[in-house]
Motif scaffolding. Structure first.
Motif, PDB file in Angstrom:
ATOM      1  N   UNK A 119       1.018  -0.928  -0.002  1.00 32.99           N
ATOM      2  CA  UNK A 119       0.156  -0.222  -0.268  1.00 32.99           C
ATOM      3  C   UNK A 119       0.878   1.244   0.010  1.00 32.99           C
ATOM      4  N   UNK A 120       1.214   0.887  -1.216  1.00 27.52           N
ATOM      5  CA  UNK A 120       2.015   2.931  -1.592  1.00 27.52           C
ATOM      6  C   UNK A 120       1.758   4.111  -0.564  1.00 27.52           C
ATOM      7  N   UNK A 121       3.120   5.031   0.301  1.00 27.70           N
ATOM      8  CA  UNK A 121       2.364   5.351   0.871  1.00 27.70           C
ATOM      9  C   UNK A 121       1.203   6.703   0.105  1.00 27.70           C
ATOM     10  N   UNK A 122       0.367   7.644   0.360  1.00 23.64           N
ATOM     11  CA  UNK A 122      -0.727   8.392  -0.376  1.00 23.64           C
ATOM     12  C   UNK A 122      -1.634   7.989  -1.565  1.00 23.64           C
ATOM     13  N   UNK A 123      -1.369   7.183  -1.216  1.00 22.45           N
ATOM     14  CA  UNK A 123      -3.084   6.385  -2.254  1.00 22.45           C
ATOM     15  C   UNK A 123      -3.232   5.949  -1.335  1.00 22.45           C
ATOM     16  N   UNK A 124      -5.231   5.935  -2.239  1.00 26.03           N
ATOM     17  CA  UNK A 124      -6.523   5.991  -1.486  1.00 26.03           C
ATOM     18  C   UNK A 124      -6.432   4.094  -1.478  1.00 26.03           C
ATOM     19  N   UNK A 125      -7.663   4.212   0.235  1.00 26.83           N
ATOM     20  CA  UNK A 125      -7.713   2.720  -0.279  1.00 26.83           C
ATOM     21  C   UNK A 125      -8.144   1.932  -1.870  1.00 26.83           C
ATOM     22  N   UNK A 126      -8.230   2.703  -2.343  1.00 28.84           N
ATOM     23  CA  UNK A 126      -9.377   2.249  -3.511  1.00 28.84           C
ATOM     24  C   UNK A 126      -8.476   2.211  -4.261  1.00 28.84           C
ATOM     25  N   UNK A 127      -6.906   2.980  -4.852  1.00 31.02           N
ATOM     26  CA  UNK A 127      -6.253   3.243  -5.205  1.00 31.02           C
ATOM     27  C   UNK A 127      -5.388   1.939  -5.809  1.00 31.02           C
ATOM     28  N   UNK A 128      -5.699   1.827  -3.255  1.00 33.67           N
ATOM     29  CA  UNK A 128      -4.599   0.556  -3.791  1.00 33.67           C
ATOM     30  C   UNK A 128      -5.618  -0.838  -4.050  1.00 33.67           C
ATOM     31  N   UNK A 129      -6.810  -0.842  -4.102  1.00 28.80           N
ATOM     32  CA  UNK A 129      -7.759  -2.251  -4.106  1.00 28.80           C
ATOM     33  C   UNK A 129      -7.650  -1.993  -5.491  1.00 28.80           C
ATOM     34  N   UNK A 130      -7.378  -1.078  -6.445  1.00 32.12           N
ATOM     35  CA  UNK A 130      -7.521  -1.131  -8.180  1.00 32.12           C
ATOM     36  C   UNK A 130      -6.105  -1.788  -8.508  1.00 32.12           C
ATOM     37  N   UNK A 131      -4.988  -1.300  -7.835  1.00 33.88           N
ATOM     38  CA  UNK A 131      -3.913  -1.999  -8.159  1.00 33.88           C
ATOM     39  C   UNK A 131      -3.428  -3.111  -7.940  1.00 33.88           C
ATOM     40  N   UNK A 132      -4.403  -3.851  -7.402  1.00 35.74           N
ATOM     41  CA  UNK A 132      -4.285  -5.717  -6.891  1.00 35.74           C
ATOM     42  C   UNK A 132      -5.454  -6.509  -7.248  1.00 35.74           C
ATOM     43  N   UNK A 133      -6.391  -6.185  -8.219  1.00 35.81           N
ATOM     44  CA  UNK A 133      -7.863  -5.772  -8.659  1.00 35.81           C
ATOM     45  C   UNK A 133      -8.467  -7.033  -7.537  1.00 35.81           C
ATOM     46  N   UNK A 134      -8.261  -5.782  -6.377  1.00 26.53           N
ATOM     47  CA  UNK A 134      -9.842  -6.468  -5.391  1.00 26.53           C
ATOM     48  C   UNK A 134     -11.289  -6.157  -5.991  1.00 26.53           C
TER      49      UNK A 134
END
Ligand code: FES
Length: 104
Positions: A18-33
């Protein structure tokens, strides 16, 4: 790099970077959640709703009024519900755990 865990609706736990500064939504997208985020973070939907693990909830910055208003419309609202597009990863949130709504 901070990590966070998503608990999917079938109970599967997925720990991801979970890179600093990304939103939870952006983190989810990066990992196909499977978190929709239909309005791309402009507080016009509630499809980025996540249920924050209680032990993490108080560490989050307070929700603004706009977020509260959208959350009121969210399916499966809980006491620790937040909108995933409004929470950004910080050092303090390393280890954050959220459930997708409807998870067991
Ligand atoms: S993506 Fe629509 S409110 Fe978060």
């Amino acid at each position: 790099m901070p990590k966070m865990t998503f608990v999917e609706t079938d109970g599967t736990r997925r720990e991801v970077d979970a890179p600093l500064g990304l939103s939870i939504l952006e983190v989810a997208r990066r990992h196909n959640i499977d978190l929709e985020g239909a309005c791309e973070g402009s507080l016009a939907c509630s499809t980025c709703h996540v249920v924050v693990a209680p032990e993490w909830y108080d560490l989050l910055p307070d929700a603004k009024e706009d977020e509260e208003d959208m959350l009121d419309l969210a399916f499966g609202l809980t006491k620790t519900s937040r909108l995933g597009c409004q929470i950004r990863i910080s050092e303090e949130l390393d280890g954050l755990v959220v459930q997708l709504p409807g998870a067991k």
